[in-house]
Design a protein around this motif. Structure first.
Motif, PDB file in Angstrom:
ATOM      1  N   ARG A 217      -4.531   3.338   2.675  1.00 57.46           N
ATOM      2  CA  ARG A 217      -3.748   2.945   1.496  1.00 57.46           C
ATOM      3  C   ARG A 217      -3.978   1.480   1.195  1.00 57.46           C
ATOM      4  NH1 ARG A 217      -1.035   6.311   4.538  1.00 57.46           N
ATOM      5  NH2 ARG A 217      -0.187   8.239   3.689  1.00 57.46           N
ATOM      6  N   PHE A 218      -4.227   0.704   2.267  1.00 60.27           N
ATOM      7  CA  PHE A 218      -4.506  -0.703   2.053  1.00 60.27           C
ATOM      8  C   PHE A 218      -5.754  -0.877   1.189  1.00 60.27           C
ATOM      9  CE2 PHE A 218      -6.991  -4.419   3.053  1.00 60.27           C
ATOM     10  CZ  PHE A 218      -6.105  -5.423   2.728  1.00 60.27           C
TER      11      PHE A 218
ATOM     12  N   VAL B 147     -12.830  -5.598   1.850  1.00 62.15           N
ATOM     13  CA  VAL B 147     -11.732  -6.427   2.353  1.00 62.15           C
ATOM     14  C   VAL B 147     -11.946  -7.890   1.960  1.00 62.15           C
ATOM     15  CG1 VAL B 147     -10.631  -7.285   4.462  1.00 62.15           C
ATOM     16  CG2 VAL B 147     -11.118  -4.862   4.218  1.00 62.15           C
ATOM     17  N   ARG B 148     -13.210  -8.320   1.950  1.00 61.64           N
ATOM     18  CA  ARG B 148     -13.484  -9.718   1.585  1.00 61.64           C
ATOM     19  C   ARG B 148     -13.679  -9.910   0.094  1.00 61.64           C
ATOM     20  NH1 ARG B 148     -18.064 -11.318   5.861  1.00 61.64           N
ATOM     21  NH2 ARG B 148     -16.885 -10.874   7.771  1.00 61.64           N
ATOM     22  N   ASP B 149     -13.691  -8.817  -0.644  1.00 58.12           N
ATOM     23  CA  ASP B 149     -13.900  -8.883  -2.083  1.00 58.12           C
ATOM     24  C   ASP B 149     -15.219  -9.570  -2.440  1.00 58.12           C
ATOM     25  OD1 ASP B 149     -12.388  -8.025  -4.456  1.00 58.12           O
ATOM     26  OD2 ASP B 149     -12.730 -10.078  -5.093  1.00 58.12           O
TER      27      ASP B 149
ATOM     28  N   GLU C  30      -2.160   5.065   9.231  1.00 63.24           N
ATOM     29  CA  GLU C  30      -1.210   4.072   8.723  1.00 63.24           C
ATOM     30  C   GLU C  30       0.249   4.512   8.908  1.00 63.24           C
ATOM     31  OE1 GLU C  30      -3.019   1.697   5.025  1.00 63.24           O
ATOM     32  OE2 GLU C  30      -3.276   3.851   4.866  1.00 63.24           O
TER      33      GLU C  30
ATOM     34  N   TRP D 242     -13.407   3.771 -12.994  1.00 65.24           N
ATOM     35  CA  TRP D 242     -13.143   3.407 -11.600  1.00 65.24           C
ATOM     36  C   TRP D 242     -12.545   4.540 -10.765  1.00 65.24           C
ATOM     37  CZ3 TRP D 242     -16.564   0.368 -10.949  1.00 65.24           C
ATOM     38  CH2 TRP D 242     -16.693  -0.903 -11.486  1.00 65.24           C
TER      39      TRP D 242
ATOM     40  N   ARG E  13      -7.081   1.204  -0.831  1.00 64.56           N
ATOM     41  CA  ARG E  13      -6.859   1.706  -2.182  1.00 64.56           C
ATOM     42  C   ARG E  13      -6.040   0.727  -3.010  1.00 64.56           C
ATOM     43  NH1 ARG E  13      -3.679   7.163  -2.642  1.00 64.56           N
ATOM     44  NH2 ARG E  13      -1.974   5.785  -2.086  1.00 64.56           N
ATOM     45  N   THR E  14      -5.044   0.113  -2.369  1.00 60.69           N
ATOM     46  CA  THR E  14      -4.115  -0.725  -3.119  1.00 60.69           C
ATOM     47  C   THR E  14      -4.591  -2.165  -3.258  1.00 60.69           C
ATOM     48  OG1 THR E  14      -2.303   0.599  -2.285  1.00 60.69           O
ATOM     49  CG2 THR E  14      -1.735  -1.543  -3.186  1.00 60.69           C
ATOM     50  N   ASP E  15      -5.118  -2.705  -2.184  1.00 56.02           N
ATOM     51  CA  ASP E  15      -5.326  -4.153  -2.152  1.00 56.02           C
ATOM     52  C   ASP E  15      -6.774  -4.577  -2.327  1.00 56.02           C
ATOM     53  OD1 ASP E  15      -2.667  -3.775  -1.071  1.00 56.02           O
ATOM     54  OD2 ASP E  15      -2.739  -5.913  -0.647  1.00 56.02           O
TER      55      ASP E  15
ATOM     56  N   ASP F 173     -12.890   0.976  -5.644  1.00 52.75           N
ATOM     57  CA  ASP F 173     -13.590   1.848  -6.599  1.00 52.75           C
ATOM     58  C   ASP F 173     -14.970   1.316  -6.959  1.00 52.75           C
ATOM     59  OD1 ASP F 173     -11.407   3.493  -6.655  1.00 52.75           O
ATOM     60  OD2 ASP F 173     -10.503   2.496  -8.381  1.00 52.75           O
ATOM     61  N   ALA F 174     -15.078   0.004  -7.071  1.00 54.31           N
ATOM     62  CA  ALA F 174     -16.362  -0.582  -7.452  1.00 54.31           C
ATOM     63  C   ALA F 174     -17.403  -0.335  -6.355  1.00 54.31           C
ATOM     64  CB  ALA F 174     -16.212  -2.073  -7.709  1.00 54.31           C
TER      65      ALA F 174
ATOM     66  N   GLU G 233     -17.281   2.068  -4.119  1.00 52.14           N
ATOM     67  CA  GLU G 233     -17.543   3.503  -4.112  1.00 52.14           C
ATOM     68  C   GLU G 233     -18.551   3.872  -5.200  1.00 52.14           C
ATOM     69  OE1 GLU G 233     -16.473   6.323  -2.269  1.00 52.14           O
ATOM     70  OE2 GLU G 233     -16.164   4.710  -0.848  1.00 52.14           O
TER      71      GLU G 233
ATOM     72  N   PRO H  78       0.840  -1.206   0.000  1.00 48.16           N
ATOM     73  CA  PRO H  78       0.000   0.000   0.000  1.00 48.16           C
ATOM     74  C   PRO H  78       0.874   1.254   0.000  1.00 48.16           C
ATOM     75  CG  PRO H  78      -0.798  -1.587   1.629  1.00 48.16           C
ATOM     76  CD  PRO H  78       0.509  -2.107   1.122  1.00 48.16           C
TER      77      PRO H  78
END
Lengths: 389, 252
Positions: free
Chosen positions: B169-170, B134-136, B214, A252, B172-174, B178-179, B181, A37
């Motif tokens: 950041r987690f 987090v769980r996708d 963070e 996105w 955003r990155t992992d 966006d979906a 949101e 991150p």
């Protein structure tokens, strides 16, 4: 200079399609950068420009590598023998996965405790391990518990086991592809998946992702004749990639746009899932594959340049590099949580790159050493010669 | 509402809250784009006047229950209610907190239904999305759950404020944040619901260096997290008052 050159050539095997090694190495690099991150390089990796990401590249090329290696054994020694080799490889991956699981859980757990950040455990789904350790350990042995980042190797293991079963069908490409596609279609239609202890299915559903692996295997073992004019495919690939680029760069990043999209389009976009390898993600990786096929000849000069060599080396030893990448990227995360200024960005990525390269170099050295001693008739563990990664 | 009184009242209350670009607490500095609601909240406007009885139902996951998920008094809903009471001392403001750690939006729907059936609620604050990200879990299902929640709240005659995940950041990155949101923005486009853009707000705070959990030293984290919850609560109170003001202003 020439000595250097000779050294590099013995470590980096060049008697093969270097594109496969290069892009596999690149995918491994992206897996490292994308898991930190705040890493600036995570914003220029593949996933930022298309809907497929490093995982698709990795699985496609895993299939390619597996067919190259075990297809040869199949022709020489038959199904039982080659199938046994595939199963042994799956076992190696399984042992690596369990080892990585223990290391990673210890790394994340200790960091969460030392830095007072319980969020790590939840984010990486290791809270399950903290709540019921014995159960979670047992589940992880059966691949029923897969923390985040530790879900790629289980996929790979199951893909290899499935591959061992259908190995002879490499000689009947149309049938193999039809079976594979049929399973993929059924999986998506009926929402099939393998189970996990937590109730949901696998993050990377092997019943769907096998399509990509089989495709890679068929491209290696029985390269198809493309019945369509290349120009047409160029246009189709460009269209797929352009649409993917628009979604990744325009839709996105600006979620407020969602309210202005036609509802059917938004509903469709939200359904582009990674778990079941959504057809559009599959189309994106096909389009990328076609682009590479058209733009990068197998003997392209740059593939043999010094700049490409680290990626080739990593791509040729993907298992240790992948595992190290997971551990290093978490270290990178810890470092970047102290600071994410330019100096730290440079340090983390450089140190990570050197670390991954060191692992690949050691693996290559052991392999070269094993090959040399077996040529010299010394008692050494027989080099598999069929290693797929 | 026919009367402009609630609107005027809300405007006056708004001026009392020590917030905004030049607010008293620099940590809580609110970028102007987050200061005001872009949609009116008529139920709140009607109930937030002297003698009014505004019952708020806050539904959410860990972050609604305090900085560590175990101290609801320090969570942003409780801080919001405290700020609101200070700004509107003449109204009776009650807060009910439901939900819990690790719940998805779909899992909170029965709680929402039950809570709205058993008592008269004027405003629902629904914080969700982090668990899904987090769980996708499928964003399409998330969108459907939000839409169903909205129809439940609407049927009960309350206003709905959605609160999206806190930036990290987690996430955003992992995650595929966006979906989710996009799903928030899609639902918030409907009448009767507004989005309190916590993700963007906390992102702005991280960029400004004021609240960056963070990057915080571990010894400073608990205090910083608590201060952040307080600021989110104040910002949300501000947002609620501005929505009420809009409702009053637009009703004439």
């Amino acid at each position: 200079m020439s000595g250097n050159n000779r050294n590099r050539l013995t470590l980096v095997r060049t008697n093969r399609d270097l594109r496969v090694d290069f892009f596999r190495g690149l995918a491994l690099w992206w897996i490292f950068t994308d898991h930190i991150p705040g890493n600036a390089l995570g914003r220029v990796s593949l996933r930022n420009f298309t809907l497929s990401d490093a995982t698709e590249v990795f699985v496609l090329l895993a299939g390619y590598g597996a067919a190259l290696a075990y297809g040869r054994t199949l022709d020489r020694a038959g199904w039982l023998y080659s199938g046994a080799d595939v199963v042994r490889r799956a076992w190696t991956l399984y042992v690596a996965h369990i080892f990585l699981f223990v290391l990673f859980a210890a790394q994340v757990g200790a960091s969460a405790a030392a830095l007072n950040r319980g969020a790590y455990l939840e984010e990486i789904h290791l809270d399950v391990l903290a709540n019921a350790p014995y159960r979670a350990l047992l589940d992880s042995l059966f691949l029923l518990f897969q923390p985040a980042y530790l879900n790629v190797l289980p996929l790979y293991i199951v893909l290899l086991l499935m591959f061992a079963l259908v190995l002879p069908l490499l000689r009947r490409p149309a049938l193999l592809f039809a079976l594979s596609f049929g399973l993929y279609a059924l999986t998506r239609l009926l929402h099939l998946n393998l189970p996990t202890a937590g109730g949901g299915g696998w993050f990377f559903n092997p019943l769907a992702w096998q399509l990509l692996f089989v495709l890679g295997a068929l491209l290696a073992y029985a390269p198809p004749n493309i019945p369509l004019p290349p120009r047409l495919l160029d246009i189709a690939a460009a269209a797929v990639l352009l649409a993917g680029l628009l979604i990744a760069r325009v839709v996105w990043p600006y979620p407020a746009l969602a309210a202005h999209l036609p509802p059917w389009l938004l509903a469709w976009l939200l359904d582009v899932d990674k778990t079941g390898l959504h057809p559009y993600r599959f189309a994106c990786i096909l389009a990328l594959l076609w682009a590479v096929h058209r733009l990068v000849p197998p003997r392209a000069a740059w593939l043999q340049s010094r700049l490409a060599a680290p990626f080739l080396l990593a791509g040729q030893h993907s298992l240790p590099v992948f595992c190290s990448g997971i551990l290093l990227s978490f270290l990178g995360r810890l470092a970047m949580e102290r600071s994410d200024g330019a100096a730290m960005q440079g340090f983390v990525n450089l140190a990570g790159g050197i670390g991954l390269l060191a692992v690949a170099t050691i693996a290559a050295w052991y392999r070269a050493k094993g090959a040399a001693s077996s040529r010299a008739g010394l008692p050494a563990r027989a080099p598999s010669g069929t290693e797929s990664s | 509402m026919k009367s402009p009184v609630p609107g005027i009242l809300a405007a006056a209350l708004l001026a009392l809250l020590p917030l905004g670009a030049d607010g008293a607490a620099p940590l809580c500095a609110l970028p102007p784009e987050f200061a005001a609601s872009n949609q009116p909240t008529p139920r709140v406007a009607a109930l937030l006047r002297p003698g009014g009885d505004l019952a708020i139902l806050a539904l959410g996951t860990a972050s609604s229950f305090g900085p560590d998920g175990r101290q609801p008094r320090l969570g942003f809903p409780a801080r919001m209610a405290a700020a609101l009471r200070k700004a509107a001392p003449e109204a009776r403001i009650t807060l009910t907190l439901k939900g819990g750690r690790g719940l998805t939006a779909a899992a909170m729907l029965p709680m929402l239904r039950g809570a709205l059936r058993s008592s008269k609620v004027g405003l629902v604050i629904w914080q969700t999305g982090t668990v899904e990200a987090v769980r996708d879990s499928p964003p399409g299902n998330f969108l459907a759950a939000l839409a169903e929640g909205l129809s439940i709240v609407r049927a009960a005659g309350a206003d709905l404020i959605l609160v999206d995940p806190q930036f990290s950041r987690f996430l955003r990155t992992d995650t595929n944040i966006d979906a989710y949101e996009s799903a928030f923005h899609e639902v918030a486009f409907e009448p009767g619901v507004v989005l309190f853009a916590r993700y963007e707000l906390t992102h702005a705070w991280v960029d400004a260096g004021s609240f960056d959990l963070e990057r915080a030293r571990s010894s400073a984290t608990p205090a910083l997290a608590a201060a952040m919850q307080d600021c989110i609560g104040q910002a949300l109170a501000h947002f609620i008052l501005s929505g009420a003001e809009k409702a009053g202003g637009s009703s004439r």
